[in-house]
Write a protein that holds these residues in place. Structure first.
Motif, mmCIF file in Angstrom:
data_model
loop_
_atom_site.group_PDB
_atom_site.id
_atom_site.type_symbol
_atom_site.label_atom_id
_atom_site.label_comp_id
_atom_site.label_asym_id
_atom_site.label_seq_id
_atom_site.Cartn_x
_atom_site.Cartn_y
_atom_site.Cartn_z
ATOM 1 N N GLY A 233 -65.289 -34.330 -53.872
ATOM 2 C CA GLY A 233 -65.184 -35.767 -54.103
ATOM 3 C C GLY A 233 -64.637 -36.444 -52.859
ATOM 4 N N GLN A 234 -64.769 -37.757 -52.819
ATOM 5 C CA GLN A 234 -64.268 -38.501 -51.666
ATOM 6 C C GLN A 234 -62.744 -38.568 -51.710
ATOM 7 N N LYS A 235 -62.124 -38.470 -50.553
ATOM 8 C CA LYS A 235 -60.667 -38.501 -50.465
ATOM 9 C C LYS A 235 -60.242 -39.075 -49.118
ATOM 10 N N ILE A 236 -59.071 -39.666 -49.080
ATOM 11 C CA ILE A 236 -58.475 -40.153 -47.842
ATOM 12 C C ILE A 236 -57.169 -39.387 -47.648
ATOM 13 N N PRO A 237 -57.127 -38.423 -46.703
ATOM 14 C CA PRO A 237 -55.900 -37.639 -46.496
ATOM 15 C C PRO A 237 -54.770 -38.505 -45.940
ATOM 16 N N LEU A 238 -53.658 -38.506 -46.643
ATOM 17 C CA LEU A 238 -52.493 -39.302 -46.235
ATOM 18 C C LEU A 238 -51.209 -38.481 -46.303
ATOM 19 N N TYR A 239 -51.345 -37.143 -46.317
ATOM 20 C CA TYR A 239 -50.201 -36.283 -46.561
ATOM 21 C C TYR A 239 -49.500 -35.807 -45.286
ATOM 22 N N GLU A 240 -50.135 -35.969 -44.126
ATOM 23 C CA GLU A 240 -49.494 -35.519 -42.897
ATOM 24 C C GLU A 240 -48.275 -36.385 -42.594
ATOM 25 N N LYS A 241 -47.332 -35.827 -41.845
ATOM 26 C CA LYS A 241 -46.103 -36.538 -41.521
ATOM 27 C C LYS A 241 -46.388 -37.835 -40.769
ATOM 28 N N GLU A 242 -47.469 -37.825 -39.981
ATOM 29 C CA GLU A 242 -47.818 -39.010 -39.189
ATOM 30 C C GLU A 242 -48.285 -40.172 -40.068
ATOM 31 N N HIS A 243 -48.697 -39.870 -41.293
ATOM 32 C CA HIS A 243 -49.148 -40.914 -42.202
ATOM 33 C C HIS A 243 -47.957 -41.531 -42.933
ATOM 34 N N GLY A 244 -47.892 -42.862 -42.930
ATOM 35 C CA GLY A 244 -46.789 -43.550 -43.588
ATOM 36 C C GLY A 244 -47.264 -44.399 -44.751
ATOM 37 N N PHE A 245 -46.321 -45.090 -45.353
ATOM 38 C CA PHE A 245 -46.624 -45.951 -46.492
ATOM 39 C C PHE A 245 -47.669 -47.008 -46.140
ATOM 40 N N LEU A 246 -47.564 -47.590 -44.971
ATOM 41 C CA LEU A 246 -48.496 -48.653 -44.585
ATOM 42 C C LEU A 246 -49.926 -48.138 -44.451
ATOM 43 N N ASP A 247 -50.068 -46.849 -44.166
ATOM 44 C CA ASP A 247 -51.416 -46.256 -44.150
ATOM 45 C C ASP A 247 -52.012 -46.266 -45.559
ATOM 46 N N GLY A 248 -51.164 -46.099 -46.563
ATOM 47 C CA GLY A 248 -51.631 -46.191 -47.950
ATOM 48 C C GLY A 248 -52.126 -47.588 -48.275
ATOM 49 N N ILE A 249 -51.422 -48.607 -47.782
ATOM 50 C CA ILE A 249 -51.857 -49.991 -47.980
ATOM 51 C C ILE A 249 -53.193 -50.221 -47.274
ATOM 52 N N ASP A 250 -53.317 -49.681 -46.063
ATOM 53 C CA ASP A 250 -54.589 -49.815 -45.332
ATOM 54 C C ASP A 250 -55.728 -49.126 -46.077
ATOM 55 N N ALA A 251 -55.429 -48.005 -46.724
ATOM 56 C CA ALA A 251 -56.456 -47.287 -47.493
ATOM 57 C C ALA A 251 -56.926 -48.139 -48.669
ATOM 58 N N GLU A 252 -56.008 -48.835 -49.317
ATOM 59 C CA GLU A 252 -56.394 -49.735 -50.403
ATOM 60 C C GLU A 252 -57.333 -50.828 -49.885
ATOM 61 N N ARG A 253 -57.002 -51.384 -48.720
ATOM 62 C CA ARG A 253 -57.838 -52.440 -48.140
ATOM 63 C C ARG A 253 -59.223 -51.902 -47.789
ATOM 64 N N LEU A 254 -59.262 -50.679 -47.271
ATOM 65 C CA LEU A 254 -60.538 -50.052 -46.909
ATOM 66 C C LEU A 254 -61.437 -49.910 -48.130
ATOM 67 N N ILE A 255 -60.854 -49.447 -49.234
ATOM 68 C CA ILE A 255 -61.618 -49.290 -50.471
ATOM 69 C C ILE A 255 -62.090 -50.650 -50.979
ATOM 70 N N TYR A 256 -61.225 -51.632 -50.899
ATOM 71 C CA TYR A 256 -61.563 -52.975 -51.381
ATOM 72 C C TYR A 256 -62.797 -53.514 -50.651
ATOM 73 N N SER A 257 -62.859 -53.287 -49.362
ATOM 74 C CA SER A 257 -63.948 -53.844 -48.551
ATOM 75 C C SER A 257 -65.231 -53.025 -48.624
ATOM 76 N N ASN A 258 -65.110 -51.736 -49.028
ATOM 77 C CA ASN A 258 -66.275 -50.841 -48.932
ATOM 78 C C ASN A 258 -66.605 -50.117 -50.225
ATOM 79 N N HIS A 259 -66.089 -50.564 -51.362
ATOM 80 C CA HIS A 259 -66.265 -49.798 -52.601
ATOM 81 C C HIS A 259 -67.721 -49.699 -53.028
ATOM 82 N N LYS A 260 -68.502 -50.743 -52.806
ATOM 83 C CA LYS A 260 -69.920 -50.680 -53.183
ATOM 84 C C LYS A 260 -70.691 -49.745 -52.271
#
Length: 259
Positions: A56-83
Motif C-alpha cells: 500500500g502507499q505510505k509516507i515514511p516519517l519514522y527516521e530521526k530526521e523527520h519531525g512533526f512539521l513533516d507530518g503536517i507537510d504530508a497532510e498537505r501533500l495528500i490534500y493536494s494530490n488525493h485524486k
C-alpha cells in the motif's frame, strides 16, 4: 448591525453520513497495521517503522530526521494530490510515535532537552496545540471524503470511579490530556484483542481457579466496558472481527437501520 450569518438556510435536517474517524488500539502483534492496510485506497503516514511488508502507499516519517512539521507537510501533500493518487483512506501509524515527534518539536522550539523542563506543564499545553493542528489537518482530509484511521498502542490505567471501587482499564498509550482529546475527536474508538474465554481449571484451597484460553480470532470492541475504553457514534455490534470491510459493512447496515 452586521448581517446575520445564521439563517433558516443554515438548518440541517436528518442524518449526515460522513467518512469515519476511527482510532484502533491494542497490544503489540494483534494486527492493527494489517487492519489499516486492508482499507480501500489506503495511504499511511508511517511515524513508526514496520510497514515494509505491507502492500500500500505510505509516507515514511519514522527516521530521526523527520519531525512533526513533516507530518503536517504530508497532510498537505495528500490534500493536494488525493485524486491523482487514488486515496480513499488515510492511516496514521502510530499515535504514540507521533506524540514523540510532537514532544521533540516542543523541546526544539523551546531549546530544552525534555518537555518536563518547561515549567508548570506548559510544554504539555504547547503539545496539545500541535495535536489540534494535526487533527484539524485530518478533518480537512475527511472533508474531501476520505476515511481516517489512527493506530494506537495500549496501556493499563487506573480508574478512580466514585460510584465503585478503583479498577484498571486498557486505554491509549498517550499523555492523559491527549487521550481525552483524541477520544472526543474520534467517531469510533475500537479496542483490538484476541478473542479470549475463561474456564474453570479446578480448585485450590477451596477457591475456584480460572484460566484463560484464546480462539486465535482477532476481534475489536466498539462499546466501552470496565476493562477497556471504546466508543461508537453509530450503533454497530460489539465485538466484531478485526477487519476493515466488516467494520464498514456494519456501519452501512446501521445507517440503513438494518442492525
Amino acid at each position: 448591525m452586521s448581517e446575520n450569518k445564521i439563517t433558516l438556510d443554515s438548518i440541517v435536517k436528518g442524518k449526515q453520513e460522513k467518512p469515519v474517524r476511527q482510532v484502533i488500539y491494542g497490544l503489540d502483534g494483534i494486527g492493527k497495521t494489517h487492519y489499516v492496510y486492508g482499507a480501500d485506497g489506503i495511504i499511511v503516514l508511517a511515524f513508526e517503522d514496520g510497514q515494509s511488508e505491507f502492500d500500500g502507499q505510505k509516507i515514511p516519517l519514522y527516521e530521526k530526521e523527520h519531525g512533526f512539521l513533516d507530518g503536517i507537510d504530508a497532510e498537505r501533500l495528500i490534500y493536494s494530490n488525493h485524486k491523482k493518487l487514488g486515496i480513499k483512506t488515510v492511516g496514521i501509524d502510530s499515535l504514540d510515535r507521533l506524540e514523540e515527534k510532537i514532544f521533540a518539536h516542543v523541546c526544539k522550539t523551546n531549546k530544552v532537552d525534555s518537555i518536563e523542563q518547561i515549567g508548570f506543564a506548559k510544554g504539555y499545553v504547547m503539545a496539545l496545540n500541535h495535536w489540534q493542528t494535526f487533527l484539524s489537518g485530518l478533518d480537512s482530509l475527511r472533508a474531501l471524503g476520505l476515511d481516517i484511521i489512527l493506530i494506537g498502542h495500549s496501556q493499563i490505567v487506573k480508574i478512580d470511579d466514585p460510584t465503585t471501587e478503583s479498577y484498571d482499564r486498557h486505554d491509549l498509550k498517550l499523555d492523559k490530556r491527549v487521550r481525552g482529546m483524541i477520544r472526543e475527536w474520534a467517531d469510533f474508538v475500537s479496542y483490538a484483542q484476541f478473542e479470549t474465554h475463561s474456564y474453570k481449571a479446578g480448585e485450590k484451597f477451596g477457591q475456584s481457579v480460572y484460566k484463560a484460553s484464546t480462539t486465535g480470532n482477532r476481534i475489536m470492541h466498539t462499546v466501552q466496558q470496565p476493562a477497556f475504553e471504546a466508543k461508537s457514534r453509530v450503533s454497530i455490534p460489539s465485538p466484531i472481527p478485526l477487519d476493515w470491510k466488516t467494520f464498514k459493512s456494519e456501519i452501512a447496515k446501521a445507517r440503513k437501520g438494518s442492525v
